[in-house]
Scaffold this motif. Sequence first.
Motif, PDB file in Angstrom:
ATOM      1  N   ILE A 119     -30.252  22.717  10.046  1.00 29.05           N
ATOM      2  CA  ILE A 119     -30.982  22.073   8.936  1.00 29.05           C
ATOM      3  C   ILE A 119     -31.635  20.782   9.440  1.00 29.05           C
ATOM      4  O   ILE A 119     -32.799  20.504   9.166  1.00 29.05           O
ATOM      5  CB  ILE A 119     -30.037  21.781   7.748  1.00 29.05           C
ATOM      6  N   GLN A 120     -30.854  20.009  10.221  1.00 31.52           N
ATOM      7  CA  GLN A 120     -31.388  18.764  10.780  1.00 31.52           C
ATOM      8  C   GLN A 120     -32.608  19.058  11.667  1.00 31.52           C
ATOM      9  O   GLN A 120     -33.628  18.369  11.593  1.00 31.52           O
ATOM     10  CB  GLN A 120     -30.299  18.052  11.594  1.00 31.52           C
ATOM     11  N   TYR A 122     -33.842  15.742   8.870  1.00 28.37           N
ATOM     12  CA  TYR A 122     -32.748  15.058   8.171  1.00 28.37           C
ATOM     13  C   TYR A 122     -32.016  16.093   7.323  1.00 28.37           C
ATOM     14  O   TYR A 122     -32.389  17.275   7.322  1.00 28.37           O
ATOM     15  CB  TYR A 122     -33.270  13.887   7.344  1.00 28.37           C
ATOM     16  N   LEU A 123     -30.950  15.634   6.657  1.00 32.63           N
ATOM     17  CA  LEU A 123     -30.152  16.542   5.828  1.00 32.63           C
ATOM     18  C   LEU A 123     -30.397  16.214   4.358  1.00 32.63           C
ATOM     19  O   LEU A 123     -29.804  15.269   3.827  1.00 32.63           O
ATOM     20  CB  LEU A 123     -28.658  16.387   6.172  1.00 32.63           C
ATOM     21  N   ALA A 157     -21.647  14.896   8.253  1.00 28.55           N
ATOM     22  CA  ALA A 157     -23.025  14.379   8.296  1.00 28.55           C
ATOM     23  C   ALA A 157     -23.063  12.897   8.655  1.00 28.55           C
ATOM     24  O   ALA A 157     -24.039  12.425   9.230  1.00 28.55           O
ATOM     25  CB  ALA A 157     -23.704  14.625   6.952  1.00 28.55           C
ATOM     26  N   THR A 158     -22.016  12.164   8.313  1.00 30.85           N
ATOM     27  CA  THR A 158     -22.008  10.728   8.619  1.00 30.85           C
ATOM     28  C   THR A 158     -21.263  10.425   9.919  1.00 30.85           C
ATOM     29  O   THR A 158     -21.434   9.358  10.493  1.00 30.85           O
ATOM     30  CB  THR A 158     -21.367   9.917   7.467  1.00 30.85           C
ATOM     31  N   PHE A 159     -20.462  11.358  10.395  1.00 30.88           N
ATOM     32  CA  PHE A 159     -19.690  11.128  11.623  1.00 30.88           C
ATOM     33  C   PHE A 159     -20.577  11.212  12.869  1.00 30.88           C
ATOM     34  O   PHE A 159     -20.469  10.396  13.775  1.00 30.88           O
ATOM     35  CB  PHE A 159     -18.553  12.152  11.737  1.00 30.88           C
ATOM     36  N   TYR A 160     -21.480  12.176  12.890  1.00 32.72           N
ATOM     37  CA  TYR A 160     -22.312  12.404  14.077  1.00 32.72           C
ATOM     38  C   TYR A 160     -23.643  11.672  13.953  1.00 32.72           C
ATOM     39  O   TYR A 160     -24.356  11.826  12.965  1.00 32.72           O
ATOM     40  CB  TYR A 160     -22.570  13.910  14.275  1.00 32.72           C
ATOM     41  N   ARG A 161     -23.964  10.909  15.006  1.00 29.27           N
ATOM     42  CA  ARG A 161     -25.217  10.135  15.016  1.00 29.27           C
ATOM     43  C   ARG A 161     -26.460  11.018  14.964  1.00 29.27           C
ATOM     44  O   ARG A 161     -27.523  10.592  14.542  1.00 29.27           O
ATOM     45  CB  ARG A 161     -25.297   9.294  16.311  1.00 29.27           C
ATOM     46  N   THR A 162     -26.309  12.240  15.419  1.00 30.82           N
ATOM     47  CA  THR A 162     -27.464  13.141  15.465  1.00 30.82           C
ATOM     48  C   THR A 162     -27.992  13.486  14.069  1.00 30.82           C
ATOM     49  O   THR A 162     -29.145  13.843  13.903  1.00 30.82           O
ATOM     50  CB  THR A 162     -27.096  14.422  16.247  1.00 30.82           C
ATOM     51  N   SER A 165     -29.021  12.681  10.083  1.00 28.58           N
ATOM     52  CA  SER A 165     -29.544  11.602   9.254  1.00 28.58           C
ATOM     53  C   SER A 165     -29.587  12.072   7.808  1.00 28.58           C
ATOM     54  O   SER A 165     -29.979  13.197   7.529  1.00 28.58           O
ATOM     55  CB  SER A 165     -30.959  11.229   9.714  1.00 28.58           C
ATOM     56  N   LEU A 166     -29.189  11.190   6.906  1.00 25.09           N
ATOM     57  CA  LEU A 166     -29.229  11.537   5.482  1.00 25.09           C
ATOM     58  C   LEU A 166     -30.524  11.048   4.833  1.00 25.09           C
ATOM     59  O   LEU A 166     -30.758  11.297   3.663  1.00 25.09           O
ATOM     60  CB  LEU A 166     -28.012  10.948   4.758  1.00 25.09           C
TER      61      LEU A 166
END
Length: 156
Positions: free
Chosen positions: A27-28, A33-34, A57-62, A64-65
């Motif tokens: 999806i990213q 982004y998500l 989604a917030t743990f991995y830097r790759t 983005s919300l």
Amino acid sequence: MTSAQLEKILTRHDHQSANVLAILQDIQASENYLPRKTLEEVSKRLQVPLTQIYHLATFYRTFSLTPRGRHLVTVCTGTACHVKGAASILNTLEREFEVAPGETTDDKEYTLETVNCLGSCALAPLVVIDNHYHGRMLGSRVLSLLRGEKDASEKS
Ligand code: FES
């Protein structure tokens, strides 16, 4: 992202909740982004709690919300890079694109970010463009690289 696009991704991963991380990556990659609505849909369809999805989604830097540009430009502002001129590179990019770190240009072409040391201090000052590391940078060289990327993507 449309329901059909999401369905394609879910099918690729057999609608398995164990594959949720790979699903988020797809999806990213597709949206840069998500989107919240898509995450809610993933949660419902895979029966994975939304809190668990947000945790990933917030743990991995790759991930983005918030919407990102087509190109992600990350300037390292750790100590070694700072000493070798990271602030000057950052100033050049902020001036050229009229954005601050964490922001995306109006044309959705570039997102500017900073990071505190990428573990490659010998290459300072370091800039990462779309996951490619560029060492011993100058602001003008970063701009040339970005113009090259833009020209290449416009031709394809
Ligand atoms: S301070 Fe920039 S890579 Fe270490």
